[in-house]
Design a protein around this motif. Sequence first.
Motif, mmCIF file in Angstrom:
data_model
loop_
_atom_site.group_PDB
_atom_site.id
_atom_site.type_symbol
_atom_site.label_atom_id
_atom_site.label_comp_id
_atom_site.label_asym_id
_atom_site.label_seq_id
_atom_site.Cartn_x
_atom_site.Cartn_y
_atom_site.Cartn_z
ATOM 1 N N ASN A 66 38.318 40.516 38.941
ATOM 2 C CA ASN A 66 37.041 41.477 39.495
ATOM 3 C C ASN A 66 36.575 40.757 40.767
ATOM 4 O O ASN A 66 35.391 40.893 41.260
ATOM 5 C CB ASN A 66 35.849 41.983 38.710
ATOM 6 C CG ASN A 66 36.636 43.258 37.763
ATOM 7 O OD1 ASN A 66 37.451 44.124 38.272
ATOM 8 N ND2 ASN A 66 36.769 42.950 36.379
ATOM 9 N N LYS A 67 37.119 39.555 40.909
ATOM 10 C CA LYS A 67 36.452 38.588 41.877
ATOM 11 C C LYS A 67 36.987 38.644 43.121
ATOM 12 O O LYS A 67 38.420 38.574 43.276
ATOM 13 C CB LYS A 67 36.287 37.011 41.308
ATOM 14 C CG LYS A 67 35.847 36.250 42.045
ATOM 15 C CD LYS A 67 35.769 34.786 41.409
ATOM 16 C CE LYS A 67 34.873 33.701 42.234
ATOM 17 N NZ LYS A 67 34.860 32.362 41.575
ATOM 18 N N GLN A 68 36.246 38.791 44.381
ATOM 19 C CA GLN A 68 36.924 38.970 45.510
ATOM 20 C C GLN A 68 37.807 37.511 46.142
ATOM 21 O O GLN A 68 37.217 36.438 45.695
ATOM 22 C CB GLN A 68 36.131 39.023 46.742
ATOM 23 C CG GLN A 68 35.436 40.715 46.666
ATOM 24 C CD GLN A 68 34.426 40.974 47.772
ATOM 25 O OE1 GLN A 68 33.563 40.207 48.160
ATOM 26 N NE2 GLN A 68 34.344 42.060 48.332
ATOM 27 N N ILE A 69 39.083 37.639 46.792
ATOM 28 C CA ILE A 69 39.666 36.700 47.103
ATOM 29 C C ILE A 69 38.864 35.508 47.830
ATOM 30 O O ILE A 69 39.349 34.573 47.668
ATOM 31 C CB ILE A 69 41.082 37.025 47.917
ATOM 32 C CG1 ILE A 69 41.723 37.928 46.863
ATOM 33 C CG2 ILE A 69 41.812 35.986 48.112
ATOM 34 C CD1 ILE A 69 43.005 38.736 47.713
ATOM 35 N N LYS A 70 37.882 36.111 48.620
ATOM 36 C CA LYS A 70 37.369 35.236 49.686
ATOM 37 C C LYS A 70 36.652 34.114 48.853
ATOM 38 O O LYS A 70 36.094 32.985 49.216
ATOM 39 C CB LYS A 70 36.467 36.134 50.400
ATOM 40 C CG LYS A 70 35.277 36.768 49.802
ATOM 41 C CD LYS A 70 34.367 37.458 50.988
ATOM 42 C CE LYS A 70 33.327 38.302 50.274
ATOM 43 N NZ LYS A 70 32.280 37.375 49.540
ATOM 44 N N ASP A 71 36.394 34.416 47.462
ATOM 45 C CA ASP A 71 35.388 33.610 46.596
ATOM 46 C C ASP A 71 36.296 32.734 45.735
ATOM 47 O O ASP A 71 35.913 32.096 45.021
ATOM 48 C CB ASP A 71 34.594 34.343 45.698
ATOM 49 C CG ASP A 71 33.393 35.215 46.567
ATOM 50 O OD1 ASP A 71 32.986 34.529 47.286
ATOM 51 O OD2 ASP A 71 33.112 36.333 46.059
ATOM 52 N N PHE A 72 37.762 32.954 45.946
ATOM 53 C CA PHE A 72 38.676 32.033 45.140
ATOM 54 C C PHE A 72 38.885 30.544 45.653
ATOM 55 O O PHE A 72 38.427 30.393 47.062
ATOM 56 C CB PHE A 72 40.178 32.677 45.378
ATOM 57 C CG PHE A 72 40.384 33.600 44.458
ATOM 58 C CD1 PHE A 72 39.234 34.295 43.763
ATOM 59 C CD2 PHE A 72 41.629 34.233 44.073
ATOM 60 C CE1 PHE A 72 39.620 35.523 42.744
ATOM 61 C CE2 PHE A 72 41.732 35.169 43.289
ATOM 62 C CZ PHE A 72 40.805 35.620 42.489
ATOM 63 N N SER A 73 39.092 29.592 45.126
ATOM 64 C CA SER A 73 39.347 28.317 45.599
ATOM 65 C C SER A 73 40.823 28.307 46.360
ATOM 66 O O SER A 73 41.702 29.407 46.065
ATOM 67 C CB SER A 73 39.537 27.182 44.428
ATOM 68 O OG SER A 73 40.576 27.418 43.469
ATOM 69 N N THR A 74 41.028 27.218 47.055
ATOM 70 C CA THR A 74 42.352 27.112 47.724
ATOM 71 C C THR A 74 43.498 27.214 46.643
ATOM 72 O O THR A 74 44.355 27.925 47.065
ATOM 73 C CB THR A 74 42.193 25.668 48.503
ATOM 74 O OG1 THR A 74 41.256 25.693 49.422
ATOM 75 C CG2 THR A 74 43.761 25.648 49.343
ATOM 76 N N MET B 256 43.353 28.599 43.681
ATOM 77 C CA MET B 256 43.585 29.946 43.170
ATOM 78 C C MET B 256 44.282 30.931 44.144
ATOM 79 O O MET B 256 45.148 31.840 43.857
ATOM 80 C CB MET B 256 42.203 30.513 42.942
ATOM 81 C CG MET B 256 41.567 29.813 41.661
ATOM 82 S SD MET B 256 39.759 29.968 41.592
ATOM 83 C CE MET B 256 39.522 31.663 40.996
ATOM 84 N N LYS B 257 44.025 30.907 45.644
ATOM 85 C CA LYS B 257 44.610 31.773 46.436
ATOM 86 C C LYS B 257 46.071 31.357 46.549
ATOM 87 O O LYS B 257 47.024 32.289 46.682
ATOM 88 C CB LYS B 257 43.981 31.646 47.818
ATOM 89 C CG LYS B 257 42.628 31.999 47.981
ATOM 90 C CD LYS B 257 42.027 31.398 49.172
ATOM 91 C CE LYS B 257 40.403 31.869 49.392
ATOM 92 N NZ LYS B 257 39.803 31.464 50.477
ATOM 93 N N ALA B 258 46.451 30.084 46.643
ATOM 94 C CA ALA B 258 47.766 29.758 46.611
ATOM 95 C C ALA B 258 48.683 30.436 45.318
ATOM 96 O O ALA B 258 49.785 30.700 45.417
ATOM 97 C CB ALA B 258 48.085 28.314 46.486
ATOM 98 N N LYS B 259 48.020 30.163 44.089
ATOM 99 C CA LYS B 259 48.414 30.854 42.859
ATOM 100 C C LYS B 259 48.653 32.264 42.906
ATOM 101 O O LYS B 259 49.651 32.793 42.381
ATOM 102 C CB LYS B 259 47.849 30.435 41.810
ATOM 103 C CG LYS B 259 47.821 28.959 41.182
ATOM 104 C CD LYS B 259 46.792 28.618 40.238
ATOM 105 C CE LYS B 259 46.454 27.106 39.700
ATOM 106 N NZ LYS B 259 45.605 27.102 38.712
ATOM 107 N N GLY C 228 43.794 31.687 35.535
ATOM 108 C CA GLY C 228 42.544 31.335 35.677
ATOM 109 C C GLY C 228 42.176 32.272 36.903
ATOM 110 O O GLY C 228 41.029 31.866 37.584
ATOM 111 N N LEU C 229 42.877 33.529 37.165
ATOM 112 C CA LEU C 229 42.482 34.306 38.385
ATOM 113 C C LEU C 229 41.777 35.397 37.904
ATOM 114 O O LEU C 229 42.226 36.615 37.278
ATOM 115 C CB LEU C 229 43.507 34.837 39.027
ATOM 116 C CG LEU C 229 44.640 33.604 39.639
ATOM 117 C CD1 LEU C 229 45.820 34.129 40.379
ATOM 118 C CD2 LEU C 229 43.784 32.466 40.327
ATOM 119 N N PRO C 230 40.544 35.644 38.070
ATOM 120 C CA PRO C 230 39.556 36.790 37.608
ATOM 121 C C PRO C 230 39.998 38.218 38.266
ATOM 122 O O PRO C 230 40.109 38.026 39.499
ATOM 123 C CB PRO C 230 38.095 36.382 37.752
ATOM 124 C CG PRO C 230 38.340 35.458 38.974
ATOM 125 C CD PRO C 230 39.321 34.552 38.734
#
Length: 281
Positions: free
Chosen positions: A120-128, A130-133, A116-118
């Motif tokens: 074209n979405k900036q990492i700053k807009d990822f959930s915690t 999503m960033k860990a994954k 579920g990691l898009p």
Amino acid sequence: MVKVENLIKNYGDFKLEVSLEIPDGAVTGIVGKNGAGKSTTIKSILGLIKPDGGHVTANGKEASKLTGKDKQEIGVALSDSGFSSFLTVKDITAILKKMYPSFNEDLFRKNCSSQGLPENKQIKDFSTGMKAKLRVLVAMSHNAKLLIMDEPTAGLDVEARNEILDLLREYLLEDENRSILITSHISSDLEGLCDDIYLIHDGKIVLHEDTDAILGNYGILKVSEEAYEKLDKSYILSTKKDHFGYSCFTNEKQFYAENNPNIVIENSGIDDLILMMTGGN
């Protein structure tokens, strides 16, 4: 795979002095309280901080002499580092493609999509989570033989943690010679993943044991003061005074079960190991 011999690092009043080994095909965990030296150990192994003494070798070669090609066989996920938060997965894909000849773009993009990691979405807009994954998938993206994971599941809910652990298990299944060094505050993560555990306290290794042995042989005896005085303490590793008497941590619970049928013996896990070995007497 990796051997750490008498590694020393001084920070004022704190002194790290550890030795450990990560065999080929093994998953090794490091546990301990905050400030015990877990992250310092990992950063010393990676050469991110310069040790004051000791030796670190990987595949028989001194860590300080590892070439760029050698380092490509190490995948790293640190809790306090990563790519710029303004980049996207698509940007990171292009960077990894340039950095690692063995980068598997198709697999990386497939894994990102399945987690579920898009793109074209900036990492700053990822959930915690999503960033860990993403940190774990980046570490796994270039066919590394050794993964070094510092708190990869910190701050995540149960579902997100399990997804990351499943990714690591799948990675190990692809090649039986791959190894993982991992730190975590979440004991259940390590109990289901690690072959062996190092407990670090105040900069020193105070215990090294196979995970199966910790879960199978270790336990906590609950005894009155009178029973404690008569107790054979040959296999007592640590004791803690309680309101009812004493809690005694042992690595031979079967011995006490056979020889002391009237005392209460509780099974223990890694959390008990940390509490009793760093807070008892």
